[in-house]
Design a protein around this motif. Sequence first.
Motif, PDB file in Angstrom:
ATOM      1  N   THR A  43     -30.825  -7.931   2.389  1.00 33.63           N
ATOM      2  CA  THR A  43     -31.188  -7.628   1.005  1.00 33.63           C
ATOM      3  C   THR A  43     -32.659  -7.956   0.761  1.00 33.63           C
ATOM      4  O   THR A  43     -33.247  -8.815   1.431  1.00 33.63           O
ATOM      5  N   ASP A  44     -33.257  -7.272  -0.209  1.00 34.89           N
ATOM      6  CA  ASP A  44     -34.674  -7.483  -0.517  1.00 34.89           C
ATOM      7  C   ASP A  44     -34.896  -8.560  -1.568  1.00 34.89           C
ATOM      8  O   ASP A  44     -35.955  -9.197  -1.602  1.00 34.89           O
ATOM      9  N   ALA A  45     -33.930  -8.759  -2.456  1.00 28.88           N
ATOM     10  CA  ALA A  45     -34.065  -9.745  -3.524  1.00 28.88           C
ATOM     11  C   ALA A  45     -32.679 -10.073  -4.068  1.00 28.88           C
ATOM     12  O   ALA A  45     -31.725  -9.317  -3.867  1.00 28.88           O
ATOM     13  N   ILE A  46     -32.590 -11.201  -4.758  1.00 28.76           N
ATOM     14  CA  ILE A  46     -31.299 -11.652  -5.287  1.00 28.76           C
ATOM     15  C   ILE A  46     -31.479 -12.151  -6.713  1.00 28.76           C
ATOM     16  O   ILE A  46     -32.452 -12.839  -7.021  1.00 28.76           O
ATOM     17  N   MET A  47     -30.531 -11.791  -7.588  1.00 31.12           N
ATOM     18  CA  MET A  47     -30.464 -12.416  -8.906  1.00 31.12           C
ATOM     19  C   MET A  47     -29.075 -13.017  -9.065  1.00 31.12           C
ATOM     20  O   MET A  47     -28.071 -12.393  -8.714  1.00 31.12           O
ATOM     21  N   VAL A  48     -29.024 -14.252  -9.580  1.00 32.40           N
ATOM     22  CA  VAL A  48     -27.758 -14.978  -9.623  1.00 32.40           C
ATOM     23  C   VAL A  48     -27.621 -15.756 -10.926  1.00 32.40           C
ATOM     24  O   VAL A  48     -28.584 -16.327 -11.431  1.00 32.40           O
ATOM     25  N   ALA A  49     -26.401 -15.754 -11.468  1.00 36.53           N
ATOM     26  CA  ALA A  49     -26.042 -16.602 -12.603  1.00 36.53           C
ATOM     27  C   ALA A  49     -25.244 -17.767 -12.024  1.00 36.53           C
ATOM     28  O   ALA A  49     -24.137 -17.580 -11.520  1.00 36.53           O
ATOM     29  N   CYS A  50     -25.798 -18.951 -12.072  1.00 38.25           N
ATOM     30  CA  CYS A  50     -25.256 -20.091 -11.320  1.00 38.25           C
ATOM     31  C   CYS A  50     -24.039 -20.728 -11.993  1.00 38.25           C
ATOM     32  O   CYS A  50     -24.127 -21.216 -13.116  1.00 38.25           O
ATOM     33  N   THR A  80     -28.121 -24.252  -5.624  1.00 32.69           N
ATOM     34  CA  THR A  80     -29.493 -24.614  -5.247  1.00 32.69           C
ATOM     35  C   THR A  80     -29.688 -24.487  -3.741  1.00 32.69           C
ATOM     36  O   THR A  80     -30.701 -23.948  -3.274  1.00 32.69           O
ATOM     37  N   GLN A  81     -28.736 -24.959  -2.976  1.00 33.03           N
ATOM     38  CA  GLN A  81     -28.837 -24.871  -1.513  1.00 33.03           C
ATOM     39  C   GLN A  81     -28.876 -23.424  -1.045  1.00 33.03           C
ATOM     40  O   GLN A  81     -29.675 -23.062  -0.174  1.00 33.03           O
ATOM     41  N   ALA A  82     -28.021 -22.591  -1.628  1.00 28.67           N
ATOM     42  CA  ALA A  82     -27.974 -21.181  -1.225  1.00 28.67           C
ATOM     43  C   ALA A  82     -29.254 -20.453  -1.621  1.00 28.67           C
ATOM     44  O   ALA A  82     -29.778 -19.631  -0.859  1.00 28.67           O
ATOM     45  N   ILE A  83     -29.756 -20.750  -2.813  1.00 32.73           N
ATOM     46  CA  ILE A  83     -31.003 -20.125  -3.270  1.00 32.73           C
ATOM     47  C   ILE A  83     -32.160 -20.517  -2.360  1.00 32.73           C
ATOM     48  O   ILE A  83     -32.961 -19.671  -1.936  1.00 32.73           O
ATOM     49  N   ASP A  84     -32.251 -21.802  -2.046  1.00 36.51           N
ATOM     50  CA  ASP A  84     -33.339 -22.273  -1.177  1.00 36.51           C
ATOM     51  C   ASP A  84     -33.244 -21.648   0.210  1.00 36.51           C
ATOM     52  O   ASP A  84     -34.269 -21.325   0.831  1.00 36.51           O
ATOM     53  N   HIS A  85     -32.022 -21.464   0.692  1.00 37.82           N
ATOM     54  CA  HIS A  85     -31.828 -20.809   1.992  1.00 37.82           C
ATOM     55  C   HIS A  85     -32.401 -19.392   1.959  1.00 37.82           C
ATOM     56  O   HIS A  85     -33.118 -18.976   2.885  1.00 37.82           O
ATOM     57  N   ALA A  86     -32.095 -18.664   0.880  1.00 38.48           N
ATOM     58  CA  ALA A  86     -32.583 -17.288   0.755  1.00 38.48           C
ATOM     59  C   ALA A  86     -34.108 -17.249   0.691  1.00 38.48           C
ATOM     60  O   ALA A  86     -34.757 -16.452   1.387  1.00 38.48           O
ATOM     61  N   VAL A  87     -34.685 -18.114  -0.134  1.00 41.25           N
ATOM     62  CA  VAL A  87     -36.144 -18.129  -0.291  1.00 41.25           C
ATOM     63  C   VAL A  87     -36.821 -18.507   1.023  1.00 41.25           C
ATOM     64  O   VAL A  87     -37.846 -17.927   1.397  1.00 41.25           O
ATOM     65  N   ASN A  88     -36.248 -19.463   1.734  1.00 43.41           N
ATOM     66  CA  ASN A  88     -36.811 -19.867   3.028  1.00 43.41           C
ATOM     67  C   ASN A  88     -36.764 -18.735   4.053  1.00 43.41           C
ATOM     68  O   ASN A  88     -37.540 -18.726   5.015  1.00 43.41           O
ATOM     69  N   LYS A  89     -35.851 -17.790   3.831  1.00 51.61           N
ATOM     70  CA  LYS A  89     -35.743 -16.623   4.708  1.00 51.61           C
ATOM     71  C   LYS A  89     -36.621 -15.466   4.224  1.00 51.61           C
ATOM     72  O   LYS A  89     -36.591 -14.374   4.784  1.00 51.61           O
ATOM     73  N   GLY A  90     -37.380 -15.710   3.162  1.00 51.31           N
ATOM     74  CA  GLY A  90     -38.292 -14.688   2.661  1.00 51.31           C
ATOM     75  C   GLY A  90     -37.720 -13.774   1.601  1.00 51.31           C
ATOM     76  O   GLY A  90     -38.322 -12.741   1.280  1.00 51.31           O
ATOM     77  N   VAL A  91     -36.559 -14.136   1.032  1.00 49.43           N
ATOM     78  CA  VAL A  91     -35.923 -13.305   0.002  1.00 49.43           C
ATOM     79  C   VAL A  91     -36.147 -13.944  -1.372  1.00 49.43           C
ATOM     80  O   VAL A  91     -35.655 -15.048  -1.625  1.00 49.43           O
ATOM     81  N   PRO A  92     -36.879 -13.294  -2.279  1.00 49.52           N
ATOM     82  CA  PRO A  92     -37.103 -13.869  -3.611  1.00 49.52           C
ATOM     83  C   PRO A  92     -35.814 -13.916  -4.420  1.00 49.52           C
ATOM     84  O   PRO A  92     -34.990 -13.005  -4.350  1.00 49.52           O
ATOM     85  N   VAL A  93     -35.653 -14.986  -5.189  1.00 50.16           N
ATOM     86  CA  VAL A  93     -34.445 -15.171  -6.001  1.00 50.16           C
ATOM     87  C   VAL A  93     -34.844 -15.480  -7.435  1.00 50.16           C
ATOM     88  O   VAL A  93     -35.749 -16.280  -7.685  1.00 50.16           O
ATOM     89  N   MET A  94     -34.145 -14.838  -8.361  1.00 49.76           N
ATOM     90  CA  MET A  94     -34.332 -15.108  -9.785  1.00 49.76           C
ATOM     91  C   MET A  94     -32.973 -15.432 -10.387  1.00 49.76           C
ATOM     92  O   MET A  94     -31.969 -14.803 -10.042  1.00 49.76           O
ATOM     93  N   THR A  95     -32.909 -16.429 -11.260  1.00 45.81           N
ATOM     94  CA  THR A  95     -31.655 -16.770 -11.920  1.00 45.81           C
ATOM     95  C   THR A  95     -31.629 -16.175 -13.326  1.00 45.81           C
ATOM     96  O   THR A  95     -32.671 -15.978 -13.948  1.00 45.81           O
ATOM     97  N   PHE A  96     -30.417 -15.899 -13.808  1.00 47.39           N
ATOM     98  CA  PHE A  96     -30.255 -15.419 -15.177  1.00 47.39           C
ATOM     99  C   PHE A  96     -28.987 -16.024 -15.756  1.00 47.39           C
ATOM    100  O   PHE A  96     -28.091 -16.432 -15.028  1.00 47.39           O
ATOM    101  N   ASP A  97     -28.933 -16.126 -17.055  1.00 44.52           N
ATOM    102  CA  ASP A  97     -27.790 -16.680 -17.786  1.00 44.52           C
ATOM    103  C   ASP A  97     -27.631 -18.182 -17.572  1.00 44.52           C
ATOM    104  O   ASP A  97     -27.544 -18.945 -18.522  1.00 44.52           O
ATOM    105  N   SER A  98     -27.585 -18.620 -16.308  1.00 47.03           N
ATOM    106  CA  SER A  98     -27.375 -20.031 -15.991  1.00 47.03           C
ATOM    107  C   SER A  98     -28.273 -20.402 -14.813  1.00 47.03           C
ATOM    108  O   SER A  98     -28.224 -19.758 -13.765  1.00 47.03           O
ATOM    109  N   ASP A  99     -29.058 -21.454 -14.971  1.00 51.29           N
ATOM    110  CA  ASP A  99     -30.167 -21.728 -14.057  1.00 51.29           C
ATOM    111  C   ASP A  99     -29.858 -22.796 -13.008  1.00 51.29           C
ATOM    112  O   ASP A  99     -28.896 -23.560 -13.122  1.00 51.29           O
TER     113      ASP A  99
END
Length: 218
Positions: free
Chosen positions: A102-109, A116-135
């Motif tokens: 995937t190129d990017a991810i948006m997630v409502a936590c 947090t661990q999953a988001i950091d894993h994605a970012v460390n792999k070069g995939v930008p992540v944005m949260t919505f609704d719940s941070d």
Amino acid sequence: MKSCKHYVLIILLGFWMLISGCEDVEVMTGVPENVKKIRITMVAKSADNPVFLSALAGAEAAATNISDKYSKIDIEIDWRTPKEENPSVQAERIVNAVNDGTDAIMVACSSESILTQAIDHAVNKGVPVMTFDSDAPKSKRFAFYGSDDQKIGETVMDELAKLIGNKGQIAILAGNKEAPNLKKRVAGVKKAASKYPDIDIIDVFIILKMQMLLLTWC
């Protein structure tokens, strides 16, 4: 529902600008060549929640609008929301989406600590992540779009106080007790309630607890 679709459009625009970087973007004038496919994975809290179904509709509409307006861009929404709310499943699907390219991810936590661990894993792999609704504010997500949840809780309490004449017993009905946004709303209600000495909060009932209570009454 309209606000959900609105903020998803903003999220998609943010992703598009982040992924596209400084590349030239041309307005569609004919048949495009060398179209860049952009896959944005969307992981909301639960697939049967009308709020998130509305958000999905908004995401798909925004993806179509952007793809139609600009050449060289074709945005696809990759819906990977669990049927029922489960932060561990959300985290697993984020990891799987990264592995699937995937190129990017948006997630409502549904849980700040687990996601947090999953988001950091994605970012460390070069995939930008944005949260919505719940941070997940301590994660490496690049942005969050949502409401001021504590203020919502305070406003609800103030309006309720007016309706009951600033006195009486009340109960707080909340959802997932691990969801960051719902924690803030409950905190907002309690903060505002402290201004009303004649209002007594009986308890905070989460969804499962409230269901059991209703079954007992029936």
